[in-house]
Design a protein around this motif. Structure first.
Motif, PDB file in Angstrom:
ATOM      1  N   SER A 111     -20.982  34.650-202.027  1.00  0.00           N
ATOM      2  CA  SER A 111     -21.314  36.051-202.295  1.00  0.00           C
ATOM      3  C   SER A 111     -20.237  37.025-201.821  1.00  0.00           C
ATOM      4  O   SER A 111     -20.206  38.165-202.266  1.00  0.00           O
ATOM      5  N   GLY A 112     -19.384  36.609-200.898  1.00  0.00           N
ATOM      6  CA  GLY A 112     -18.355  37.492-200.354  1.00  0.00           C
ATOM      7  C   GLY A 112     -18.880  38.424-199.278  1.00  0.00           C
ATOM      8  O   GLY A 112     -18.148  39.258-198.756  1.00  0.00           O
ATOM      9  N   GLU A 113     -20.160  38.296-198.890  1.00  0.00           N
ATOM     10  CA  GLU A 113     -20.755  39.150-197.868  1.00  0.00           C
ATOM     11  C   GLU A 113     -20.432  38.629-196.478  1.00  0.00           C
ATOM     12  O   GLU A 113     -20.257  37.434-196.264  1.00  0.00           O
ATOM     13  N   GLN A 114     -20.378  39.576-195.534  1.00  0.00           N
ATOM     14  CA  GLN A 114     -20.109  39.216-194.144  1.00  0.00           C
ATOM     15  C   GLN A 114     -21.419  39.041-193.393  1.00  0.00           C
ATOM     16  O   GLN A 114     -22.368  39.791-193.590  1.00  0.00           O
ATOM     17  N   GLU A 115     -21.457  38.029-192.538  1.00  0.00           N
ATOM     18  CA  GLU A 115     -22.627  37.767-191.715  1.00  0.00           C
ATOM     19  C   GLU A 115     -22.200  37.799-190.255  1.00  0.00           C
ATOM     20  O   GLU A 115     -21.287  37.072-189.857  1.00  0.00           O
ATOM     21  N   LEU A 116     -22.850  38.659-189.460  1.00  0.00           N
ATOM     22  CA  LEU A 116     -22.524  38.764-188.042  1.00  0.00           C
ATOM     23  C   LEU A 116     -22.935  37.482-187.336  1.00  0.00           C
ATOM     24  O   LEU A 116     -24.092  37.082-187.379  1.00  0.00           O
ATOM     25  N   MET A 117     -21.970  36.827-186.708  1.00  0.00           N
ATOM     26  CA  MET A 117     -22.246  35.563-186.040  1.00  0.00           C
ATOM     27  C   MET A 117     -22.340  35.710-184.527  1.00  0.00           C
ATOM     28  O   MET A 117     -23.113  35.029-183.890  1.00  0.00           O
ATOM     29  N   GLN A 118     -21.527  36.594-183.969  1.00  0.00           N
ATOM     30  CA  GLN A 118     -21.468  36.655-182.518  1.00  0.00           C
ATOM     31  C   GLN A 118     -20.992  38.029-182.070  1.00  0.00           C
ATOM     32  O   GLN A 118     -20.112  38.619-182.688  1.00  0.00           O
ATOM     33  N   VAL A 119     -21.584  38.531-180.989  1.00  0.00           N
ATOM     34  CA  VAL A 119     -21.136  39.756-180.338  1.00  0.00           C
ATOM     35  C   VAL A 119     -20.806  39.390-178.897  1.00  0.00           C
ATOM     36  O   VAL A 119     -21.627  38.781-178.205  1.00  0.00           O
ATOM     37  N   VAL A 143     -23.570  38.065-176.249  1.00  0.00           N
ATOM     38  CA  VAL A 143     -24.739  38.885-175.948  1.00  0.00           C
ATOM     39  C   VAL A 143     -25.806  38.858-177.042  1.00  0.00           C
ATOM     40  O   VAL A 143     -26.910  39.335-176.829  1.00  0.00           O
ATOM     41  N   ASN A 144     -25.524  38.297-178.224  1.00  0.00           N
ATOM     42  CA  ASN A 144     -26.558  38.227-179.265  1.00  0.00           C
ATOM     43  C   ASN A 144     -27.155  36.823-179.308  1.00  0.00           C
ATOM     44  O   ASN A 144     -26.691  35.917-178.638  1.00  0.00           O
ATOM     45  N   LYS A 145     -28.183  36.636-180.129  1.00  0.00           N
ATOM     46  CA  LYS A 145     -28.931  35.384-180.126  1.00  0.00           C
ATOM     47  C   LYS A 145     -28.717  34.504-181.352  1.00  0.00           C
ATOM     48  O   LYS A 145     -29.521  33.634-181.615  1.00  0.00           O
ATOM     49  N   SER A 151     -21.437  26.600-191.051  1.00  0.00           N
ATOM     50  CA  SER A 151     -21.386  25.147-191.132  1.00  0.00           C
ATOM     51  C   SER A 151     -22.375  24.482-190.176  1.00  0.00           C
ATOM     52  O   SER A 151     -22.472  23.273-190.130  1.00  0.00           O
ATOM     53  N   GLY A 152     -23.108  25.283-189.390  1.00  0.00           N
ATOM     54  CA  GLY A 152     -24.073  24.724-188.448  1.00  0.00           C
ATOM     55  C   GLY A 152     -23.505  24.475-187.067  1.00  0.00           C
ATOM     56  O   GLY A 152     -24.216  24.048-186.165  1.00  0.00           O
ATOM     57  N   LYS A 153     -22.217  24.740-186.877  1.00  0.00           N
ATOM     58  CA  LYS A 153     -21.585  24.529-185.580  1.00  0.00           C
ATOM     59  C   LYS A 153     -22.064  25.598-184.603  1.00  0.00           C
ATOM     60  O   LYS A 153     -22.038  26.782-184.901  1.00  0.00           O
ATOM     61  N   VAL A 154     -22.534  25.160-183.436  1.00  0.00           N
ATOM     62  CA  VAL A 154     -23.016  26.099-182.421  1.00  0.00           C
ATOM     63  C   VAL A 154     -21.819  26.789-181.775  1.00  0.00           C
ATOM     64  O   VAL A 154     -20.838  26.152-181.407  1.00  0.00           O
ATOM     65  N   ILE A 155     -21.905  28.109-181.670  1.00  0.00           N
ATOM     66  CA  ILE A 155     -20.841  28.895-181.071  1.00  0.00           C
ATOM     67  C   ILE A 155     -21.054  28.947-179.563  1.00  0.00           C
ATOM     68  O   ILE A 155     -22.166  29.178-179.086  1.00  0.00           O
ATOM     69  N   ASN A 156     -19.987  28.724-178.791  1.00  0.00           N
ATOM     70  CA  ASN A 156     -20.092  28.735-177.333  1.00  0.00           C
ATOM     71  C   ASN A 156     -20.515  30.102-176.827  1.00  0.00           C
ATOM     72  O   ASN A 156     -19.972  31.117-177.240  1.00  0.00           O
ATOM     73  N   PRO A 157     -21.475  30.158-175.897  1.00  0.00           N
ATOM     74  CA  PRO A 157     -21.947  31.449-175.420  1.00  0.00           C
ATOM     75  C   PRO A 157     -20.961  32.152-174.482  1.00  0.00           C
ATOM     76  O   PRO A 157     -20.847  33.355-174.523  1.00  0.00           O
ATOM     77  N   ASN A 158     -20.265  31.432-173.643  1.00  0.00           N
ATOM     78  CA  ASN A 158     -19.345  32.031-172.675  1.00  0.00           C
ATOM     79  C   ASN A 158     -18.017  31.291-172.715  1.00  0.00           C
ATOM     80  O   ASN A 158     -17.995  30.069-172.721  1.00  0.00           O
TER      81      ASN A 158
END
Length: 166
Positions: A111-119, A143-145, A151-158
């Protein structure tokens, strides 16, 4: 994270004990007009990898600087944009502290849309070794949830980071 803030407090305390004056001084006209723009495009890789970086900096006072940074990367079917806003405060001639926020967006290929993944909230310190080498040690706390990227890869929190610019 508590230890990191204790470390930053110690740096501020010891730098103030060495006679450093923390009063802001007004900028001269030539310093006020100083707007720094740095853009880099890295070579496209064999698999179509593409990366670009843009940094815009402006001095607010002799010791305080505002910096906007955008980083774009593409690898295979994944595209990501990272945008950050930093405040940099010059503690000593070669030492600065920085703090700010960062947003990381994945771009949907269909779609070309942006999805916020992490703050992230970030803080750290930098040291200019010489005019050609800058070292920065920082900490980014998520700070976000959101759970992970497309791709399903978990983003590191810190994340702790060590960055060199030359």
């Amino acid at each position: 994270m508590k230890r990191f803030f204790i470390f930053l407090s110690c740096v501020l305390f010891f730098s103030s004990m060495h006679g450093q004056i923390f009063l802001e001084q007004p900028l001269t006209n030539s310093q006020k007009d100083k707007l720094s723009i740095d853009g880099r495009s890295y070579p496209v890789g064999v698999n179509g990898e593409d990366a670009r970086r843009l940094i815009v900096s402006r001095n607010i006072s002799k010791r305080l600087q505002v910096q906007l940074e955008e980083f774009y990367e593409k690898f295979g079917t994944r595209e990501r944009i990272s945008t950050s806003f930093l405040l940099k405060w010059q503690v000593k001639k070669r030492l600065h502290l920085f703090a700010g926020t960062q947003g990381v967006y994945d771009i949907n290929q269909l779609s070309g849309e942006q999805e916020l993944m992490q703050v992230n909230l970030s803080a750290g310190l930098g040291y200019e070794v010489n005019s050609d080498l800058l070292l920065e040690l920082g900490f980014q706390g998520k700070v976000n949830k959101s759970g992970g990227d497309l791709s399903g890869k978990v983003i590191n929190p810190n994340v702790f980071s060590l960055r060199a610019s030359f």
